[in-house]
Design an enzyme around this catalytic site. Structure first.
Site, PDB file in Angstrom:
ATOM      1  N   ARG A  64      -9.806   1.176  12.291  1.00 39.58           N
ATOM      2  CA  ARG A  64      -9.783   2.652  11.636  1.00 39.58           C
ATOM      3  C   ARG A  64     -11.047   3.515  12.007  1.00 39.58           C
ATOM      4  O   ARG A  64     -12.411   2.982  12.072  1.00 39.58           O
ATOM      5  CB  ARG A  64      -9.719   2.493  10.085  1.00 39.58           C
ATOM      6  CG  ARG A  64      -9.607   4.147   9.622  1.00 39.58           C
ATOM      7  CD  ARG A  64      -9.835   4.054   8.024  1.00 39.58           C
ATOM      8  NE  ARG A  64      -8.374   3.468   7.517  1.00 39.58           N
ATOM      9  CZ  ARG A  64      -8.380   2.926   6.369  1.00 39.58           C
ATOM     10  NH1 ARG A  64      -9.488   2.899   5.724  1.00 39.58           N
ATOM     11  NH2 ARG A  64      -7.365   2.362   5.894  1.00 39.58           N
TER      12      ARG A  64
ATOM     13  N   ARG B 280       1.000  -1.244  -0.004  1.00 42.15           N
ATOM     14  CA  ARG B 280      -0.002  -0.104  -0.060  1.00 42.15           C
ATOM     15  C   ARG B 280       0.991   1.171  -0.232  1.00 42.15           C
ATOM     16  O   ARG B 280       0.301   2.431  -0.138  1.00 42.15           O
ATOM     17  CB  ARG B 280      -0.940   0.274   1.125  1.00 42.15           C
ATOM     18  CG  ARG B 280      -1.678  -1.176   1.377  1.00 42.15           C
ATOM     19  CD  ARG B 280      -2.355  -1.297   2.795  1.00 42.15           C
ATOM     20  NE  ARG B 280      -3.676  -0.386   2.754  1.00 42.15           N
ATOM     21  CZ  ARG B 280      -4.889  -0.649   2.691  1.00 42.15           C
ATOM     22  NH1 ARG B 280      -5.136  -2.097   2.561  1.00 42.15           N
ATOM     23  NH2 ARG B 280      -6.099   0.080   2.683  1.00 42.15           N
TER      24      ARG B 280
ATOM     25  N   ASN C  97     -13.157   6.195   4.889  1.00 43.28           N
ATOM     26  CA  ASN C  97     -13.850   5.469   4.120  1.00 43.28           C
ATOM     27  C   ASN C  97     -15.302   6.082   3.874  1.00 43.28           C
ATOM     28  O   ASN C  97     -16.072   6.363   4.707  1.00 43.28           O
ATOM     29  CB  ASN C  97     -14.255   4.022   4.547  1.00 43.28           C
ATOM     30  CG  ASN C  97     -13.175   3.193   5.009  1.00 43.28           C
ATOM     31  OD1 ASN C  97     -12.058   3.349   5.781  1.00 43.28           O
ATOM     32  ND2 ASN C  97     -12.738   2.034   4.108  1.00 43.28           N
TER      33      ASN C  97
ATOM     34  N   ASN D   9     -18.136  -4.583  -3.416  1.00 42.23           N
ATOM     35  CA  ASN D   9     -17.951  -5.900  -3.563  1.00 42.23           C
ATOM     36  C   ASN D   9     -19.130  -6.727  -2.757  1.00 42.23           C
ATOM     37  O   ASN D   9     -19.877  -7.720  -3.448  1.00 42.23           O
ATOM     38  CB  ASN D   9     -16.782  -6.463  -2.718  1.00 42.23           C
ATOM     39  CG  ASN D   9     -15.376  -6.445  -3.868  1.00 42.23           C
ATOM     40  OD1 ASN D   9     -15.488  -6.059  -4.950  1.00 42.23           O
ATOM     41  ND2 ASN D   9     -14.279  -6.917  -3.580  1.00 42.23           N
TER      42      ASN D   9
ATOM     43  N   TYR E  68       0.398   4.525  -2.314  1.00 44.18           N
ATOM     44  CA  TYR E  68      -0.789   5.323  -2.151  1.00 44.18           C
ATOM     45  C   TYR E  68      -0.335   6.073  -0.730  1.00 44.18           C
ATOM     46  O   TYR E  68      -0.456   7.444  -0.654  1.00 44.18           O
ATOM     47  CB  TYR E  68      -2.139   4.508  -1.698  1.00 44.18           C
ATOM     48  CG  TYR E  68      -3.227   5.414  -1.650  1.00 44.18           C
ATOM     49  CD1 TYR E  68      -3.876   6.275  -2.690  1.00 44.18           C
ATOM     50  CD2 TYR E  68      -4.002   5.487  -0.549  1.00 44.18           C
ATOM     51  CE1 TYR E  68      -4.695   7.021  -2.561  1.00 44.18           C
ATOM     52  CE2 TYR E  68      -5.146   6.165  -0.358  1.00 44.18           C
ATOM     53  CZ  TYR E  68      -5.635   6.828  -1.491  1.00 44.18           C
ATOM     54  OH  TYR E  68      -6.770   7.638  -0.957  1.00 44.18           O
TER      55      TYR E  68
HETATM   56  N1  UDP Z   1     -12.419  -6.254   2.425  1.00 42.78           N
HETATM   57  C1  UDP Z   1     -13.057  -7.502   2.375  1.00 42.78           C
HETATM   58  N2  UDP Z   1     -13.465  -8.123   1.311  1.00 42.78           N
HETATM   59  C2  UDP Z   1     -13.638  -7.279   0.139  1.00 42.78           C
HETATM   60  C3  UDP Z   1     -12.999  -6.067   0.266  1.00 42.78           C
HETATM   61  C4  UDP Z   1     -12.202  -5.639   1.125  1.00 42.78           C
HETATM   62  O1  UDP Z   1     -13.239  -8.134   3.588  1.00 42.78           O
HETATM   63  O2  UDP Z   1     -14.098  -8.123  -0.635  1.00 42.78           O
HETATM   64  C5  UDP Z   1     -11.915  -5.558   3.673  1.00 42.78           C
HETATM   65  C6  UDP Z   1     -10.575  -5.262   3.636  1.00 42.78           C
HETATM   66  O3  UDP Z   1      -9.550  -6.198   3.619  1.00 42.78           O
HETATM   67  C7  UDP Z   1     -10.342  -4.068   4.649  1.00 42.78           C
HETATM   68  C8  UDP Z   1     -11.928  -3.633   4.664  1.00 42.78           C
HETATM   69  O4  UDP Z   1     -12.688  -4.524   4.052  1.00 42.78           O
HETATM   70  O5  UDP Z   1     -10.094  -4.837   6.165  1.00 42.78           O
HETATM   71  C9  UDP Z   1     -12.005  -2.436   3.908  1.00 42.78           C
HETATM   72  O6  UDP Z   1     -11.428  -2.435   2.865  1.00 42.78           O
HETATM   73  P1  UDP Z   1     -11.692  -1.449   1.398  1.00 42.78           P
HETATM   74  O7  UDP Z   1     -11.126  -1.926   0.330  1.00 42.78           O
HETATM   75  O8  UDP Z   1     -13.247  -1.172   1.257  1.00 42.78           O
HETATM   76  O9  UDP Z   1     -10.898   0.017   1.943  1.00 42.78           O
HETATM   77  P2  UDP Z   1      -9.641   0.257   2.923  1.00 42.78           P
HETATM   78  O10 UDP Z   1     -10.374   0.877   4.092  1.00 42.78           O
HETATM   79  O11 UDP Z   1      -8.885  -0.972   3.083  1.00 42.78           O
HETATM   80  O12 UDP Z   1      -9.032   1.328   1.888  1.00 42.78           O
END
Ligand code: UDP
Length: 308
Positions: A275, A142, A174, A190, A145
């Site tokens: 978070r 990551r 988020n 998703n 980013y």
């Molecule tokens: N996540 C999940 N399943 C998915 C996509 C994401 O469990 O299909 C989890 C991901 O590992 C993280 C959380 O959901 O712990 C939020 O992920 P997201 O990609 O929405 O945003 P992030 O907060 O990581 O930028």
């Protein structure tokens, strides 16, 4: 006002343009449509006060006329975009932001830059206040980013000190709502797409990691207030109600009346464990706090995914 919005084809960029147009402003939207969506540009272009410029922000910027505000949303932002676009992300957070700062210096415009909760990385302080410096792996998956956005904050701070450009910085937590990209790869798009097709819901790890989800209209209200405030320090904008990802998956299945089952799949490296924004600063300096309840926001988003 005449306002430049970069990243106008993206999710938050679209909603920002929409709000500014409804408030009566003239908006020039800029995007290279790499991760944004062309239908967003088509819809914005129905308004005669909107003009679209297809441009890559890492290239020097030449636009006619004067601008009073610049809102910068230009950057791929979903974790699934990080791997294939590492250098693009680092370029837009460095050269791109530098180009925008040069542009603001020439035009006298005030820049509102969108930073991110990712500057806190996998936080060791919880909830996250703006004076926490974060816990970021500089060479992890990551890092393009997280470090890109951290560099942009450093660049803006230095440029403001050297050249006196007016800047505002938001750290967005988020955010979700209608017009998120279906293939965006984030948890909510998703889960909703999977729930609506009765496919397995892919929860990463055991789902005990937490996030705090802010509905798009609340986010846009916070950004609008910050742009017009006197606050030059970074401000967290997000919803402080924290929830586990497993709970989110269950709620989506229930609200979508889905038959989907929850499947636990491997969790990505360096995925933040917790978070939650501390929004005391936003409450104090902007008089802002979110008003949309999670169930309401989830229902509106599911409806949009059903219809689109
Ligand atoms: N996540 C999940 N399943 C998915 C996509 C994401 O469990 O299909 C989890 C991901 O590992 C993280 C959380 O959901 O712990 C939020 O992920 P997201 O990609 O929405 O945003 P992030 O907060 O990581 O930028």
């Amino acid at each position: 006002m005449r306002i430049l919005v970069t990243g106008c084809a993206g999710f938050i960029g679209f909603h920002m343009c929409d709000r500014l147009l409804r408030d009566g402003h003239e908006v020039v939207g800029l995007d290279n449509v790499s991760t944004g969506q062309r239908p967003n540009v088509v819809d914005l272009s129905k308004n005669p006060r909107f003009q679209f410029v297809e441009h890559d922000l890492t290239q020097p910027l030449a636009l006619d006329g004067s601008f009073e505000r610049v809102f910068n949303f230009a950057c791929p932002a979903s974790p699934v975009d990080f791997d294939p676009r590492r250098l693009d992300i680092l370029a837009v957070c460095s050269r791109g932001v530098w180009n925008l700062l040069d542009f603001c210096k020439r035009s006298g415009a005030r820049l509102l830059h969108t930073s991110t909760s990712e500057v806190y990385g996998d936080p060791k302080v919880h909830p996250q206040r703006e004076d926490y410096w974060g816990n970021v792996n500089p060479i992890g998956p990551r890092s393009c980013y997280d470090e890109g956005k951290r560099f942009a904050e450093a660049l803006i701070t230095a440029y403001r000190a050297m050249h006196g450009v007016e800047t505002r910085m938001v750290r967005i937590f988020n955010t979700y709502g209608p017009r998120m990209r279906r293939d965006d790869g984030r948890a909510l798009p998703n889960f909703i797409s999977q729930a609506l097709t009765n496919q397995p819901i892919t929860v990463h790890g055991d789902g005990s990691q937490t996030r705090s989800f802010c509905y798009i209209s609340d986010q846009i209200e916070g950004l609008t207030r910050l742009a017009e405030s006197d606050c030059t320090d970074p401000v967290n904008i997000g919803n402080p109600v924290e929830v586990t990802i497993l709970q989110v998956a269950r709620e989506i299945v229930q609200l979508a009346n889905s038959r989907s089952e929850i499947h636990l799949v491997p969790r990505p490296q360096d995925d933040p464990t917790v978070r939650q924004p501390d929004i005391s600063r936003a409450r104090k300096v902007l008089g802002w706090s979110p008003v949309v309840e999670r169930t309401d926001g989830f229902c509106r988003t599911i409806e949009w995914f059903r219809g689109g």
